[in-house]
Write a protein that holds these residues in place. Sequence first.
Motif, PDB file in Angstrom:
ATOM      1  N   ARG A  20       3.090   7.726  -5.046  1.00 51.97           N
ATOM      2  CA  ARG A  20       3.375   6.406  -5.651  1.00 51.97           C
ATOM      3  C   ARG A  20       4.802   5.494  -4.856  1.00 51.97           C
ATOM      4  NH1 ARG A  20       2.603   7.887 -11.649  1.00 51.97           N
ATOM      5  NH2 ARG A  20       4.534   8.469 -11.032  1.00 51.97           N
ATOM      6  N   ALA A  21       5.685   6.487  -4.628  1.00 53.15           N
ATOM      7  CA  ALA A  21       7.211   5.934  -4.287  1.00 53.15           C
ATOM      8  C   ALA A  21       6.968   5.100  -2.911  1.00 53.15           C
ATOM      9  CB  ALA A  21       7.921   7.240  -4.063  1.00 53.15           C
ATOM     10  N   ALA A  22       5.741   5.345  -2.101  1.00 52.77           N
ATOM     11  CA  ALA A  22       5.573   4.378  -0.912  1.00 52.77           C
ATOM     12  C   ALA A  22       5.800   2.979  -1.417  1.00 52.77           C
ATOM     13  CB  ALA A  22       4.324   4.979  -0.449  1.00 52.77           C
ATOM     14  N   PHE A  23       5.072   2.624  -2.453  1.00 57.84           N
ATOM     15  CA  PHE A  23       5.146   1.391  -2.893  1.00 57.84           C
ATOM     16  C   PHE A  23       6.502   0.861  -3.343  1.00 57.84           C
ATOM     17  CE2 PHE A  23       0.706   2.827  -3.626  1.00 57.84           C
ATOM     18  CZ  PHE A  23      -0.050   1.882  -2.898  1.00 57.84           C
ATOM     19  N   LYS A  24       7.113   1.568  -3.912  1.00 57.65           N
ATOM     20  CA  LYS A  24       8.696   1.291  -4.130  1.00 57.65           C
ATOM     21  C   LYS A  24       9.374   0.958  -2.745  1.00 57.65           C
ATOM     22  CE  LYS A  24      11.330   4.629  -5.620  1.00 57.65           C
ATOM     23  NZ  LYS A  24      12.070   5.562  -6.356  1.00 57.65           N
ATOM     24  N   LEU A  25       9.304   1.829  -1.769  1.00 55.64           N
ATOM     25  CA  LEU A  25       9.889   1.274  -0.476  1.00 55.64           C
ATOM     26  C   LEU A  25       9.402   0.021   0.199  1.00 55.64           C
ATOM     27  CD1 LEU A  25      11.821   2.264   1.817  1.00 55.64           C
ATOM     28  CD2 LEU A  25      10.043   3.500   2.927  1.00 55.64           C
ATOM     29  N   ILE A  26       8.105  -0.094   0.144  1.00 59.71           N
ATOM     30  CA  ILE A  26       7.515  -1.207   0.494  1.00 59.71           C
ATOM     31  C   ILE A  26       8.110  -2.587  -0.181  1.00 59.71           C
ATOM     32  CG2 ILE A  26       5.334  -2.801   0.737  1.00 59.71           C
ATOM     33  CD1 ILE A  26       3.864   0.002   1.064  1.00 59.71           C
ATOM     34  N   GLN A  27       8.210  -2.570  -1.565  1.00 58.95           N
ATOM     35  CA  GLN A  27       8.717  -3.428  -2.144  1.00 58.95           C
ATOM     36  C   GLN A  27      10.189  -3.652  -1.964  1.00 58.95           C
ATOM     37  OE1 GLN A  27       8.517  -2.839  -6.457  1.00 58.95           O
ATOM     38  NE2 GLN A  27       9.402  -5.011  -7.129  1.00 58.95           N
ATOM     39  N   LEU A  28      10.871  -2.721  -1.785  1.00 62.87           N
ATOM     40  CA  LEU A  28      12.499  -2.654  -1.499  1.00 62.87           C
ATOM     41  C   LEU A  28      12.610  -3.088   0.090  1.00 62.87           C
ATOM     42  CD1 LEU A  28      13.649   0.606  -2.628  1.00 62.87           C
ATOM     43  CD2 LEU A  28      14.399  -1.610  -3.588  1.00 62.87           C
ATOM     44  N   ARG A  30      10.467  -5.369   1.588  1.00 62.76           N
ATOM     45  CA  ARG A  30       9.975  -7.048   1.442  1.00 62.76           C
ATOM     46  C   ARG A  30      11.350  -7.586   0.892  1.00 62.76           C
ATOM     47  NH1 ARG A  30       4.290  -6.192  -1.237  1.00 62.76           N
ATOM     48  NH2 ARG A  30       3.078  -5.731   0.865  1.00 62.76           N
ATOM     49  N   GLN A  31      12.256  -7.255  -0.010  1.00 62.42           N
ATOM     50  CA  GLN A  31      13.200  -7.858  -0.612  1.00 62.42           C
ATOM     51  C   GLN A  31      14.356  -7.719   0.134  1.00 62.42           C
ATOM     52  OE1 GLN A  31      14.265  -6.312  -4.722  1.00 62.42           O
ATOM     53  NE2 GLN A  31      15.959  -7.909  -4.924  1.00 62.42           N
ATOM     54  N   PHE A  32      14.616  -6.579   0.925  1.00 63.58           N
ATOM     55  CA  PHE A  32      15.866  -6.445   1.688  1.00 63.58           C
ATOM     56  C   PHE A  32      15.926  -6.439   3.249  1.00 63.58           C
ATOM     57  CE2 PHE A  32      16.782  -4.753  -2.465  1.00 63.58           C
ATOM     58  CZ  PHE A  32      17.767  -5.610  -3.018  1.00 63.58           C
ATOM     59  N   GLY A  33      14.611  -6.158   3.584  1.00 68.57           N
ATOM     60  CA  GLY A  33      14.307  -5.980   5.154  1.00 68.57           C
ATOM     61  C   GLY A  33      15.085  -4.972   5.875  1.00 68.57           C
ATOM     62  N   PHE A  34      15.416  -4.102   5.228  1.00 73.03           N
ATOM     63  CA  PHE A  34      16.319  -2.931   5.975  1.00 73.03           C
ATOM     64  C   PHE A  34      15.540  -2.208   7.098  1.00 73.03           C
ATOM     65  CE2 PHE A  34      15.152  -1.432   1.910  1.00 73.03           C
ATOM     66  CZ  PHE A  34      14.532  -0.241   2.162  1.00 73.03           C
ATOM     67  N   LEU A  35      14.079  -2.178   6.856  1.00 74.25           N
ATOM     68  CA  LEU A  35      13.576  -1.409   8.117  1.00 74.25           C
ATOM     69  C   LEU A  35      13.160  -2.683   9.495  1.00 74.25           C
ATOM     70  CD1 LEU A  35      10.883   0.667   6.150  1.00 74.25           C
ATOM     71  CD2 LEU A  35      13.018   1.131   7.351  1.00 74.25           C
ATOM     72  N   TRP A  51       7.436   7.978   2.143  1.00 77.07           N
ATOM     73  CA  TRP A  51       8.013   7.307   2.668  1.00 77.07           C
ATOM     74  C   TRP A  51       8.186   7.216   4.253  1.00 77.07           C
ATOM     75  CZ3 TRP A  51      13.518   5.756  -0.181  1.00 77.07           C
ATOM     76  CH2 TRP A  51      13.257   5.554  -1.505  1.00 77.07           C
ATOM     77  N   LEU A  52       7.883   8.371   4.615  1.00 75.63           N
ATOM     78  CA  LEU A  52       7.591   8.601   6.258  1.00 75.63           C
ATOM     79  C   LEU A  52       6.505   7.683   6.642  1.00 75.63           C
ATOM     80  CD1 LEU A  52       8.348  12.547   6.630  1.00 75.63           C
ATOM     81  CD2 LEU A  52       9.987  10.651   7.145  1.00 75.63           C
ATOM     82  N   GLN A  53       5.278   7.957   5.798  1.00 74.81           N
ATOM     83  CA  GLN A  53       4.119   6.963   6.164  1.00 74.81           C
ATOM     84  C   GLN A  53       4.463   5.645   6.346  1.00 74.81           C
ATOM     85  OE1 GLN A  53       1.900   8.881   2.874  1.00 74.81           O
ATOM     86  NE2 GLN A  53       0.135   9.369   4.433  1.00 74.81           N
ATOM     87  N   VAL A  54       5.532   4.967   5.282  1.00 75.32           N
ATOM     88  CA  VAL A  54       5.596   3.755   5.324  1.00 75.32           C
ATOM     89  C   VAL A  54       6.605   3.403   6.433  1.00 75.32           C
ATOM     90  CG1 VAL A  54       7.048   1.700   4.146  1.00 75.32           C
ATOM     91  CG2 VAL A  54       5.576   3.461   2.611  1.00 75.32           C
ATOM     92  N   ALA A  55       7.304   4.162   6.907  1.00 71.15           N
ATOM     93  CA  ALA A  55       8.428   3.801   7.802  1.00 71.15           C
ATOM     94  C   ALA A  55       7.511   4.172   9.299  1.00 71.15           C
ATOM     95  CB  ALA A  55       9.348   4.844   8.157  1.00 71.15           C
ATOM     96  N   ALA A  56       6.630   4.829   9.368  1.00 72.19           N
ATOM     97  CA  ALA A  56       5.642   4.813  10.620  1.00 72.19           C
ATOM     98  C   ALA A  56       4.834   3.601  10.786  1.00 72.19           C
ATOM     99  CB  ALA A  56       4.622   6.433  10.571  1.00 72.19           C
ATOM    100  N   LYS A  57       4.575   3.049   9.604  1.00 70.91           N
ATOM    101  CA  LYS A  57       3.778   1.732   9.781  1.00 70.91           C
ATOM    102  C   LYS A  57       4.728   0.562  10.078  1.00 70.91           C
ATOM    103  CE  LYS A  57      -0.048   3.228   6.924  1.00 70.91           C
ATOM    104  NZ  LYS A  57      -1.256   3.187   7.628  1.00 70.91           N
ATOM    105  N   ALA A  58       5.930   0.617   9.701  1.00 69.42           N
ATOM    106  CA  ALA A  58       7.018  -0.567   9.576  1.00 69.42           C
ATOM    107  C   ALA A  58       7.814  -0.699  10.918  1.00 69.42           C
ATOM    108  CB  ALA A  58       7.755  -0.537   8.367  1.00 69.42           C
ATOM    109  N   LEU A  59       7.797   0.568  11.519  1.00 72.76           N
ATOM    110  CA  LEU A  59       8.630   0.615  12.836  1.00 72.76           C
ATOM    111  C   LEU A  59       7.804   0.284  14.026  1.00 72.76           C
ATOM    112  CD1 LEU A  59      10.856   1.632  10.682  1.00 72.76           C
ATOM    113  CD2 LEU A  59      11.686   2.816  12.519  1.00 72.76           C
ATOM    114  N   PRO A  60       8.123  -0.061  15.060  1.00 75.41           N
ATOM    115  CA  PRO A  60       7.428   0.152  16.371  1.00 75.41           C
ATOM    116  C   PRO A  60       7.017   1.337  16.771  1.00 75.41           C
ATOM    117  CG  PRO A  60       9.454  -1.231  16.499  1.00 75.41           C
ATOM    118  CD  PRO A  60       9.374  -0.429  15.322  1.00 75.41           C
ATOM    119  N   VAL A  61       5.833   1.515  17.499  1.00 76.02           N
ATOM    120  CA  VAL A  61       5.334   2.810  17.965  1.00 76.02           C
ATOM    121  C   VAL A  61       6.621   3.474  19.027  1.00 76.02           C
ATOM    122  CG1 VAL A  61       3.693   3.874  19.632  1.00 76.02           C
ATOM    123  CG2 VAL A  61       2.818   2.190  18.074  1.00 76.02           C
ATOM    124  N   GLY A  62       7.020   4.495  18.647  1.00 69.96           N
ATOM    125  CA  GLY A  62       7.831   5.289  19.640  1.00 69.96           C
ATOM    126  C   GLY A  62       9.006   5.171  19.065  1.00 69.96           C
TER     127      GLY A  62
END
Length: 135
Positions: A20-28, A30-35, A51-62
Amino acid sequence: PEALTPSLPLSAFILRFRSRAAFKLIQLNRQFGFLDGARSVLDLCAAPGGWLQVAAKALPVGSLIVGVDLDKIRAVAGCKTLVGDITTPATAAALKRASGGAAFDAVLHDGAPNVGGAWSSEAYSQVQEEERERK
């Protein structure tokens, strides 16, 4: 009437997040844009890997995404994982090797000190360790 929405655990299951913590990272984010714009991310205390799953979706491939935890982390596509204690020089050296010596654009941390029966002395030691690392 209000639309029904799935609870966070059900949402996590449907979206295949490991926690469930993945949703916390997504929300943070969205608010702060640190990724946003990050090309390298370090996730400390990363198990089970949500959180690794969220980062993998948020960052560019590679992008470089590294997670470290005391427990083994099941593989996450596009991420490197390490088993280690983040308070030890051996783990710091392993992280430096994983990054090729470069600094990470973002560091994620959702862990807590592993305190036992002597909470106050162990919490004090943790703060002291963090102060030493800042210098």
